[in-house]
Motif scaffolding. Sequence first.
Motif, mmCIF file in Angstrom:
data_model
loop_
_atom_site.group_PDB
_atom_site.id
_atom_site.type_symbol
_atom_site.label_atom_id
_atom_site.label_comp_id
_atom_site.label_asym_id
_atom_site.label_seq_id
_atom_site.Cartn_x
_atom_site.Cartn_y
_atom_site.Cartn_z
ATOM 1 N N PHE A 115 4.347 9.733 -9.882
ATOM 2 C CA PHE A 115 3.861 9.976 -11.243
ATOM 3 C C PHE A 115 3.251 11.370 -11.365
ATOM 4 O O PHE A 115 3.534 12.107 -12.319
ATOM 5 N N ILE A 116 2.418 11.740 -10.386
ATOM 6 C CA ILE A 116 1.753 13.051 -10.434
ATOM 7 C C ILE A 116 2.782 14.181 -10.396
ATOM 8 O O ILE A 116 2.733 15.131 -11.191
ATOM 9 N N MET B 169 10.913 23.253 -14.927
ATOM 10 C CA MET B 169 12.228 23.187 -14.300
ATOM 11 C C MET B 169 12.971 24.526 -14.295
ATOM 12 O O MET B 169 13.937 24.712 -13.571
ATOM 13 N N THR B 170 12.553 25.477 -15.110
ATOM 14 C CA THR B 170 13.201 26.794 -15.086
ATOM 15 C C THR B 170 12.742 27.623 -13.895
ATOM 16 O O THR B 170 13.399 28.605 -13.535
ATOM 17 N N ASP B 171 11.637 27.262 -13.277
ATOM 18 C CA ASP B 171 11.109 27.987 -12.123
ATOM 19 C C ASP B 171 11.342 27.134 -10.875
ATOM 20 O O ASP B 171 10.490 26.353 -10.469
ATOM 21 N N GLU B 172 12.514 27.296 -10.258
ATOM 22 C CA GLU B 172 12.899 26.428 -9.150
ATOM 23 C C GLU B 172 11.968 26.552 -7.952
ATOM 24 O O GLU B 172 11.672 25.571 -7.283
ATOM 25 N N GLY B 173 11.512 27.769 -7.672
ATOM 26 C CA GLY B 173 10.615 27.971 -6.538
ATOM 27 C C GLY B 173 9.318 27.204 -6.694
ATOM 28 O O GLY B 173 8.843 26.554 -5.747
ATOM 29 N N ARG B 174 8.751 27.234 -7.886
ATOM 30 C CA ARG B 174 7.491 26.528 -8.118
ATOM 31 C C ARG B 174 7.700 25.013 -8.092
ATOM 32 O O ARG B 174 6.876 24.260 -7.566
ATOM 33 N N VAL B 175 8.833 24.561 -8.654
ATOM 34 C CA VAL B 175 9.137 23.124 -8.643
ATOM 35 C C VAL B 175 9.274 22.624 -7.208
ATOM 36 O O VAL B 175 8.741 21.574 -6.837
ATOM 37 N N LEU B 176 9.992 23.377 -6.372
ATOM 38 C CA LEU B 176 10.165 22.994 -4.974
ATOM 39 C C LEU B 176 8.819 22.938 -4.259
ATOM 40 O O LEU B 176 8.563 22.027 -3.463
ATOM 41 N N SER B 177 7.944 23.881 -4.553
ATOM 42 C CA SER B 177 6.617 23.903 -3.929
ATOM 43 C C SER B 177 5.822 22.656 -4.296
ATOM 44 O O SER B 177 5.196 22.018 -3.432
ATOM 45 N N PHE B 178 5.839 22.282 -5.579
ATOM 46 C CA PHE B 178 5.114 21.083 -6.001
ATOM 47 C C PHE B 178 5.733 19.825 -5.379
ATOM 48 O O PHE B 178 5.020 18.915 -4.956
ATOM 49 N N ALA B 179 7.059 19.778 -5.340
ATOM 50 C CA ALA B 179 7.735 18.600 -4.789
ATOM 51 C C ALA B 179 7.403 18.419 -3.306
ATOM 52 O O ALA B 179 7.028 17.327 -2.863
ATOM 53 N N GLY C 199 0.825 -1.215 0.000
ATOM 54 C CA GLY C 199 0.000 0.000 0.000
ATOM 55 C C GLY C 199 0.850 1.252 0.000
ATOM 56 O O GLY C 199 0.570 2.216 -0.726
ATOM 57 N N SER C 200 1.915 1.249 0.796
ATOM 58 C CA SER C 200 2.818 2.411 0.847
ATOM 59 C C SER C 200 3.504 2.625 -0.489
ATOM 60 O O SER C 200 3.633 3.765 -0.973
ATOM 61 N N ILE C 201 3.957 1.528 -1.108
ATOM 62 C CA ILE C 201 4.607 1.637 -2.418
ATOM 63 C C ILE C 201 3.641 2.181 -3.457
ATOM 64 O O ILE C 201 4.007 3.032 -4.289
ATOM 65 N N ALA C 202 2.397 1.728 -3.408
ATOM 66 C CA ALA C 202 1.397 2.195 -4.376
ATOM 67 C C ALA C 202 1.129 3.689 -4.212
ATOM 68 O O ALA C 202 1.097 4.435 -5.202
ATOM 69 N N VAL C 203 0.953 4.124 -2.967
ATOM 70 C CA VAL C 203 0.712 5.557 -2.720
ATOM 71 C C VAL C 203 1.891 6.389 -3.212
ATOM 72 O O VAL C 203 1.724 7.405 -3.897
ATOM 73 N N GLY C 204 3.108 5.956 -2.886
ATOM 74 C CA GLY C 204 4.287 6.692 -3.316
ATOM 75 C C GLY C 204 4.426 6.739 -4.822
ATOM 76 O O GLY C 204 4.770 7.789 -5.397
ATOM 77 N N SER C 205 4.173 5.628 -5.489
ATOM 78 C CA SER C 205 4.297 5.586 -6.950
ATOM 79 C C SER C 205 3.292 6.517 -7.612
ATOM 80 O O SER C 205 3.606 7.197 -8.601
#
Length: 575
Positions: free
Chosen positions: A231-232, A241-251, A221-227
Amino acid sequence: MNDPLAHILPEVMHFSQLQATQLVFLLGLIMFFGALGGRLFQKLHIPQVVGYIVIGIIIGSSGFQILGPSTITALNPISTIALSFIGFLVGAELKLSVIKKYGKQFVGILLGETLTPFLIVGILVTIIYYIFTKQIITSVCMGLLLGAICSATAPAATTDVLKEYRTRGPLTTTVLGLVAMDDAVALILYAVASSIASPLLGEQNISINMQLLNIAKDIFGSIAVGSIFGFIISQIVKNLMTDEGRVLSFALGGIFLSTGVCELLDLDNILSAMSIGFFMVNFASAKTRPIFKLVEKFTPPVYVLFFVLVGAKLNIWVVTPLLGIIALTYVLGRTLGKSIGCKIGAKITKAPITVRKYLPWCLLSQAGVAIGLSIAASNDFQDSIGPQIILIITATTFIVQLLGPICVKHGVEKAGEVGLDITSEDIIKQARIKDVCWGKEKICSLESSAIVNDTDYIKDIIDTFGSHHNQSFAVRGSDGKLTGIITLEHLKETLLVGEFAETMLALDIMDKPEYVCTPEVSLPDIYKKFEETDTEMLPIVDKENRPLGVIEKFAVDHYIHTRLLELNRKLESLG
């Protein structure tokens, strides 16, 4: 209908009881003194994580109790988030190419370093506990449960040391692979041990099939949630990737959401975050790879908070003499078991010599999963040995969390892997002009052949150019100070004059330097200077304006390239 948030409401209520000003003060206290402790221990050549934990012990349950139990409970979400970050970054190290290369080695060593301590600790604890209590059934159950718990290795303290000392090589790769997998083995061993112990101790009997089913749900279940979240996140950030601040926020948002879902579904947030990292490093677009560096830059303050809280939770004053002896037996048996198991597994799988010799030093830390299993034991066996188990694991965690990071440092140092996880950007950041060399020759030196006198004849200077890699030379006056600079272009133009050129002196063709630099200038600054002055060379001078040589862009590039080649050759030699 049960409220899905019911099991986390107590933590939320604890958290709400902390006034905003008190919370900010405590976070500042933890962060400031934790970072200070880490720095002081670094100065003593001890891993900084030990400093964090010691500060936590001083201000926590074993010390001045500035952080009380309710406060520590309220700050539990910080520990959860930190463990998710650790899982994410460990997952990023599990590249399919690495698994393909080291897969058999991982499995062989994993079985050795989990099953061997399980057997050794189980037998030793059973014997010692029986000697003192004369209760054979209780002794066997105590041995089984502590043997199962001891097989887990804490990834947090181990990976923090590896990052601090920038390690890379077969030992580092093996350690990261093992700490990512051995928790699952510990869960299975605990399920088996508790299923045997339950009927013997007259506790509620949960069948082993049900235990294993719950573990399968937890793992898959944990692996499925993480995968799914991997993907998302990869789909969202691949075009940002040119907007590091936005990428960090999504990550960070994705990791936090994954962690929250695991808390709601009672799954393993570390394994889920590890699956996010594994998915993104192996199946996401290559353009998303910089996301790991961005997250890694965000983690240091969270790690400080996490390890200080780990220390604050430890209460070493509640252990009785009997439990103290059992705790010591546990630590010694676990250390012996991990060492023997590692060596057997590494020898059978023909692991590199550095792995065989130094891996036992790197698997001693114990925290998250071991403490979690001890809490489970205290609940499952609350009327018998459960309370004793949680005290033993608390005491042993105190010992191995302090000694474990020091042992990891010793292991990777002896294996020669410290400082090998370095990129060209790292070399640039760390180096100064005085460090740059061409072969064995330093760029800046009073004896440098990139310096000529203003009274030297052109024909002699041409001979010097022909035997040297420099394309520019600093010119020294009669007073020993910098008076000018000569380039290869100057000489080419001078030669057009004909035979008369040979009678000319350096001072006849040199240019007055507009800009100079000192040996202490960093490489990022010198690159910036090259760009600002639209040049690829600058004379180097000391405090008295005496020339020490010339720094040229191609020479700096050559130095960086050479350093990277040296590191790669060393890595190849390690196996």
